[in-house]
Design an enzyme around this catalytic site. Structure first.
Site, short mmCIF file in Angstrom:
data_model
loop_
_atom_site.label_atom_id
_atom_site.label_comp_id
_atom_site.label_asym_id
_atom_site.label_seq_id
_atom_site.Cartn_x
_atom_site.Cartn_y
_atom_site.Cartn_z
N GLY A 1 -9.02 -0.90 -3.55
CA GLY A 1 -9.54 -2.26 -3.48
C GLY A 1 -8.53 -3.10 -2.72
O GLY A 1 -8.72 -3.40 -1.55
N ASP A 2 -7.42 -3.42 -3.38
CA ASP A 2 -6.37 -4.18 -2.70
C ASP A 2 -5.73 -3.37 -1.58
O ASP A 2 -5.32 -3.92 -0.57
CB ASP A 2 -5.27 -4.59 -3.69
#
Lengths: 423, 423
Positions: free
Chosen positions: A14-15
């Site tokens: 995600g990040d």
């Protein structure tokens, strides 16, 4: 560097994804020990849990301990309960190795009943994990999600952030969200896979879902005659093909059709060129659609405009002119079309029934089945166990079929009930 | 042959149209004396009434005297009243020379109160005709409907049969239906007209309405740089441009846009290629849209999906993500976009206000105006008369502005009120 310091390397999906392609052939070689990610839904859980080639996976549950949720007057348990029930049904198919939360602990500490709820969640997680982490759940059929990416982007279609609602995709995302927690074996297949090696022999039903011109529905690949020929042969031989949204669609009509497999799906889309006559019929809904949709409250989302049923299709309309579903026999196989499928428990049940209908496996579905769409059944033959889930915050009653044996169950809100498998 | 037998030749527009092109350059030479047609709506009335080059026109009103309507237990006056009020507002702009009905007289004779109602309609028609047949009604602006056909197919866009509802066009048909009975001067302009001779000097506002890929919205003609340049120059010089549905759209994005005049309209359409980020803003509706939509109950029909506002546009949303209207300044001119406009009295008022807003003629609109959208005002300067119409079957009160003078009016159901024009 991490390993030489005697530490483990963990990626936050995600990040920090940036093209790492967790489902790609090289991911297992880049030296990661683990992947952790935010669990916003069942499909985001599967996205993390199914990653091959790492030692363990971890899901970060909602809500994050941030002041937007952990503020006076708000109850963080509301989001936590919804998140847990949404994710839990996916966990029943493929457990994460670890779960956790993120944010400022001092904020969470101010809500003791939230801490209690998390204790309950972790206990339930440990119990699920202890019982089924090393076993393969029973599947009543094998489904292939067909798109441009295939396995490389397993569970990644339509996701914005960690599963947040997005107007342009929520009507399709519900398909993967439903599949994430259903007793079916899910694989992801690309058009090139089919062109290179054909359709795998164990697939019962294929799903093509998305808007025209996207990697998800496929775009102009549908002008490839070998692709449509292979799928037509396969369906006609007795398999199922499900389209949702603008499946098999080309940007411009090709050979007189918008949906290149209109003949399989039982539906095509009118474009400007063909708008002039009223092609809708007043015949009643067919009995096959009645079986698939019985007792369900359906939500077709943004739907798909300008649909027309083709000959010999059974169909479901909304109002006079809005087509919403078709089913059609195609040789020994079947096509099913749905205009849109946001995630709801009733819509998930619709998809489950539609898949088994398309694959001529209605009777197999009924072997292990809860008649109430708010209740789901998972069977673990290797353990002799089954689990019955109440996916709602209300009490639920349901008839149950387990190994074909009929019983009834009454479940408390949020309950998961484990029983020995009847013989 | 007809004339040599000392008879008149009359064509039934609809049953016998077959390419006769009543608005074409040769129609007046083919020897017809008259045209008659079925009046299903205001725009079908104008389609007949506006035909040039015949001695007279006739409208055939609804219902036809057929057994589907003239049957025991059904009241044929219901359809007759709705039909008359719908058509009457168009009659106020351009009266037919004759009206009539069709079907089996013996059926109608069985419903004496229907015969009475028809007597009322014919009296009202004669009165309107006597007062205004030979005069030009006041128009507060001149509007050009821009499409592929222009004058040749005046009032013919989107019609199925004699104005029957059709799912694929009803969201656009409302535009012409509104215009048919509004105090504006309507002309039809083709793209080739503009390319050949430019935009006529007296046009205040242009409307482009329809789906992508149709003659009505225009299709790939919008890739023609001279066309978009001429319209941009004209709008920037102080005129108005209104788009409804998929105006100025090309089948595939061209130069990065779906709507080629997105910069004028304040809106573009996301296609699959651009679906990934949340581009909607949380700013409040602009004051200009508030003026256009004030107190109206709007119906955007099937709407248009996947719209995004461009920079500096004011917009109106439905829910969080569904854009429904934009307005935008463009040089000294203005663009207005509406996602769809089925015919309702409130939607007609929306269009009327939007046109005057786009043309910077808000104050001129308010000179002769009924504040209640169920009431319309028509002024006949050559006769010193004005007419106030109640377009509903309920009593209506309204504030009135006539030559800028304020008054109030209370109208009976269906009433048309004639008064001398105040000085």
């Amino acid at each position: 560097m991490v390993h030489s310091a005697d530490k483990e390397a963990m990626m936050f999906l995600g990040d920090n994804w940036i093209g790492a392609e967790p489902y790609g052939p090289y991911f297992k070689e880049i030296g990661l020990d683990a992947v952790v990610g935010s669990v916003g839904s069942g499909m985001t859980l599967r996205l993390i849990a199914d990653i091959p080639g790492v030692k363990y996976t971890e899901g970060r549950f909602l809500p994050y301990f941030f002041p937007d949720v952990f503020r006076p007057g708000n109850d963080p348990v509301i989001e936590a309960r919804a998140n847990w029930l949404t994710a839990r049904r996916a966990l029943m198919r493929k457990p994460l190795d670890r779960i956790g939360y993120g944010g400022y602990l001092k904020l969470a500490a101010q809500f003791p009943h939230f801490v209690d709820y998390v204790a309950h969640v972790t206990d339930e997680f440990r119990d699920i994990s202890d019982k089924i982490a090393d076993t393969i759940p029973y599947s009543s059929l094998k489904v292939a999600v067909l798109n441009g990416w295939g396995k490389l982007r397993s569970w990644q279609s339509f996701i914005v952030a960690h599963g947040k609602r997005y107007e342009q995709t929520y009507s399709y995302e519900g398909v993967l969200e439903a599949l994430a927690g259903q007793p079916v074996d899910v694989m992801f297949l690309s058009f090139n896979d089919i062109l290179a090696t054909g359709i795998p022999a164990d697939v019962d039903v294929m799903i093509n879902v998305g808007s025209v011109g996207t990697a998800f529905s496929g775009g102009d690949i549908w002008q490839e005659p070998r692709l449509v020929t292979l799928i037509r042969q396969w369906v006609a031989a007795g398999h199922g093909f499900i389209g949702i949204g603008e499946p098999t669609a080309t940007a411009q009509p090709y050979q007189g059709r918008r949906f290149q497999l209109a003949d399989v799906l039982g539906v095509d889309q009118e474009l400007a060129f063909s708008l002039s006559t009223d092609r809708y019929w007043d015949q009643p809904m067919g009995e096959n659609i009645a079986w698939i949709t019985k007792d369900l409250t359906l939500d077709f989302g943004t739907g798909t405009p300008n649909l027309i049923a083709v000959a010999d299709a059974q169909y479901l309309r909304y109002g006079r002119e809005q087509l919403r579903m078709t089913v059609k026999d195609y040789g020994a196989g079947r096509g099913v079309y749905i205009a849109g499928l946001p995630y709801t428990l009733d819509n998930a049940r619709l998809l489950l029934r539609a898949m088994h209908y398309a694959a001529h496996k209605e009777s197999i579905l009924m072997q292990n089945y809860a008649t109430n769409p708010n209740v789901e059944v998972h069977v673990y033959p290797g353990k002799g166990l089954y689990a019955v889930l109440n996916n709602t915050h209300d009490k639920q009653n349901s008839e149950l079929f387990l190994n074909g044996k009929h019983t009834v169950v009454e479940l408390e809100p949020d309950e998961i009930r484990w029983e020995r498998e009847p013989q």
